[in-house]
Scaffold this motif. Structure first.
Motif, PDB file in Angstrom:
ATOM      1  N   GLY A 171       0.782  -1.229   0.000  1.00  0.00           N
ATOM      2  CA  GLY A 171       0.000   0.000   0.000  1.00  0.00           C
ATOM      3  C   GLY A 171       0.809   1.273   0.000  1.00  0.00           C
ATOM      4  O   GLY A 171       0.251   2.372   0.114  1.00  0.00           O
ATOM      5  N   GLY A 172       2.136   1.169  -0.104  1.00  0.00           N
ATOM      6  CA  GLY A 172       2.981   2.351  -0.174  1.00  0.00           C
ATOM      7  C   GLY A 172       3.525   2.817   1.156  1.00  0.00           C
ATOM      8  O   GLY A 172       4.169   3.871   1.238  1.00  0.00           O
ATOM      9  N   LEU A 173       3.303   2.055   2.238  1.00  0.00           N
ATOM     10  CA  LEU A 173       3.810   2.414   3.552  1.00  0.00           C
ATOM     11  C   LEU A 173       5.187   1.794   3.762  1.00  0.00           C
ATOM     12  O   LEU A 173       5.403   0.623   3.447  1.00  0.00           O
ATOM     13  CB  LEU A 173       2.852   1.924   4.631  1.00  0.00           C
ATOM     14  N   ARG A 174       6.125   2.589   4.310  1.00  0.00           N
ATOM     15  CA  ARG A 174       7.474   2.109   4.583  1.00  0.00           C
ATOM     16  C   ARG A 174       7.890   2.564   5.972  1.00  0.00           C
ATOM     17  O   ARG A 174       7.597   3.699   6.377  1.00  0.00           O
ATOM     18  CB  ARG A 174       8.463   2.629   3.543  1.00  0.00           C
ATOM     19  N   ALA A 175       8.565   1.704   6.712  1.00  0.00           N
ATOM     20  CA  ALA A 175       9.031   2.039   8.052  1.00  0.00           C
ATOM     21  C   ALA A 175      10.457   1.566   8.224  1.00  0.00           C
ATOM     22  O   ALA A 175      10.865   0.555   7.640  1.00  0.00           O
ATOM     23  CB  ALA A 175       8.123   1.413   9.118  1.00  0.00           C
ATOM     24  N   GLY A 176      11.235   2.306   9.015  1.00  0.00           N
ATOM     25  CA  GLY A 176      12.627   1.927   9.227  1.00  0.00           C
ATOM     26  C   GLY A 176      13.145   2.366  10.578  1.00  0.00           C
ATOM     27  O   GLY A 176      12.610   3.291  11.206  1.00  0.00           O
ATOM     28  N   ALA A 177      14.197   1.701  11.034  1.00  0.00           N
ATOM     29  CA  ALA A 177      14.856   2.030  12.298  1.00  0.00           C
ATOM     30  C   ALA A 177      16.332   1.704  12.174  1.00  0.00           C
ATOM     31  O   ALA A 177      16.725   0.773  11.449  1.00  0.00           O
ATOM     32  CB  ALA A 177      14.227   1.253  13.457  1.00  0.00           C
ATOM     33  N   ILE A 178      17.158   2.462  12.886  1.00  0.00           N
ATOM     34  CA  ILE A 178      18.594   2.210  12.881  1.00  0.00           C
ATOM     35  C   ILE A 178      19.146   2.461  14.279  1.00  0.00           C
ATOM     36  O   ILE A 178      18.671   3.349  14.997  1.00  0.00           O
ATOM     37  CB  ILE A 178      19.321   3.105  11.849  1.00  0.00           C
ATOM     38  N   TYR A 179      20.124   1.647  14.680  1.00  0.00           N
ATOM     39  CA  TYR A 179      20.844   1.859  15.939  1.00  0.00           C
ATOM     40  C   TYR A 179      22.333   1.804  15.633  1.00  0.00           C
ATOM     41  O   TYR A 179      22.808   0.870  14.975  1.00  0.00           O
ATOM     42  CB  TYR A 179      20.491   0.791  16.980  1.00  0.00           C
TER      43      TYR A 179
END
Length: 394
Positions: A171-179
């Motif tokens: 659906g075009g949703l993107r999520a990200g995380a970085i440490y």
């Protein structure tokens, strides 16, 4: 026997071809070189500036070459890597502190179902999600980034020692995380696990011509990367430059950057709005808030000619320590900046581009500093740059 050997050889060759077809390595890069005129530029804040005509490189998009690879592991899973070098097209010298692969260096796994995890030297998630909305990325010059790059939307620093995860939906949703780890053991106050670490979160969405993003970047003791207490942590010695006027005022103990952006594509035109709110805590000298408001647009006049324009308003408040004298007379500095750009495509990979940039200091601000170029100099409250060059992508 010979027939069996021939069949076995054919099967082996076929297997090798299949294995080769499932893996790939791509060499890519950019070389971007030209000329620039600046009405006033100084070696450092507080010194006298003068006009300058100079050869420049990497001003539309940083000079680079890189290797990107992938291997199909089966079941929709792939092993991936990227090694990307930054260099000067004028001298051939390596940038990013002389690193061989200073722009990016990571390895990871990606899955169509579970997302992508990568480890190494990488961009923070905040930069990944906000940079597609910025004028300097869409049509302008690196000199047109936000003053001092206080929100790191120019990626003055990448993050070392990172673990990064991203996922997307149909659906075009993107999520990200970085440490990003400090790589220090526990120790005395100001040292240890949290000394020069960072983490970042991002969320973006695209649908029917609209796109939006929300981001957060947090750093602990980033100044320790240049003070000597931990140059091997998350920020690897790239925290300051001649135009990082907010970092150079003193030791930064904590930095938080909140970002939001929205954009709309209508045919050949693209419109964007970007907001960032940065809070810097200084050791023994209070804190500083810096908010950037950017609006920009680009339009393809013809299939080969693109024009763009952007305006950035920067509003600072709160810091009244002695370091504030380096960029402001009081606790409420303001800056106005205009970015103009034009690109003519000679081919799909080669273009000629021109940028005009103007920055003015108002309210309590008494320093101008177009990104990377250098500060305007003592007594100068406005700075203008005109750059033109040839860029080739491969």
């Amino acid at each position: 026997m010979w027939k069996n050997l021939a069949v076995a050889g054919a099967l082996c060759a076929e297997a090798m071809q299949c294995a080769h077809a499932q893996s790939s390595i791509t060499l890519y890069g950019i070389v971007d070189t030209g000329l620039a005129y600046t009405n006033t530029v100084a070696s450092s804040i507080g010194t006298v500036g003068a006009s300058r005509v100079s050869a420049v490189t990497g001003f539309g998009a940083g000079d680079r070459f890189g290797l990107a690879g992938r291997e199909d592991l089966g079941g929709g899973t792939r092993a991936i890597f990227t090694l990307e070098n930054g260099f000067s097209g004028l001298t051939g010298a390596a940038l990013q502190g002389g690193r061989l692969f200073g722009r990016q260096a990571f390895v990871g796994l990606e899955s169509e179902r579970y997302g992508r995890v990568t480890l190494g030297r990488q961009y923070d998630v905040s930069y990944d999600y906000l940079s597609p909305f910025l004028a300097w990325q869409n049509f302008g010059s690196i000199y047109g980034a936000h003053i001092g790059d206080v929100d790191n939307t120019f990626a003055t620093f990448r993050l070392d020692n990172t673990v990064k995860y991203q996922m997307s939906t149909p659906g075009g949703l993107r999520a990200g995380a970085i440490y990003a780890f400090s790589n220090q053991a526990g120790g005395t106050p100001g040292m240890g696990f949290a000394n020069n670490r960072a983490y970042s979160l991002g969320l973006s969405w695209k649908s029917n011509g609209w796109q939006a993003a929300l981001t957060w970047l947090h750093l602990d003791n980033p100044s320790s990367s240049t003070s000597g207490s931990n140059a091997d942590g998350a920020v690897g010695g790239e925290y300051t430059s001649t135009t990082s006027i907010f970092y150079n005022t003193g030791f930064v103990t904590r930095q938080n950057v909140y970002g939001a952006a929205i954009g709309y594509t209508a045919g050949l035109a693209v419109f964007n709005f970007v907001f960032t709110d940065t809070l810097l805590d200084y050791a023994g000298a209070g804190s500083l808030g810096v908010r950037n408001y950017e609006v920009n647009a680009r339009y393809y006049v013809t299939p080969t000619v693109m024009l763009g324009a952007g305006y950035i308003f920067t509003d600072g408040s709160g810091f009244v320590g002695t370091g504030a004298k380096s960029f402001a007379r009081g606790d409420h500095p303001e800056w106005h900046q205009v970015d103009l750009g034009a690109t003519y495509l000679l081919s799909k990979r080669t273009d000629v581009h021109v940028s005009v940039l103007y920055q003015r200091a108002t309210a309590d601000a008494d320093t101008v500093a177009l990104n990377v170029l250098g500060p305007g100099g003592e007594g100068r409250t406005s700075q203008v740059a005109v750059v033109a060059g040839l860029r080739h992508r491969f």
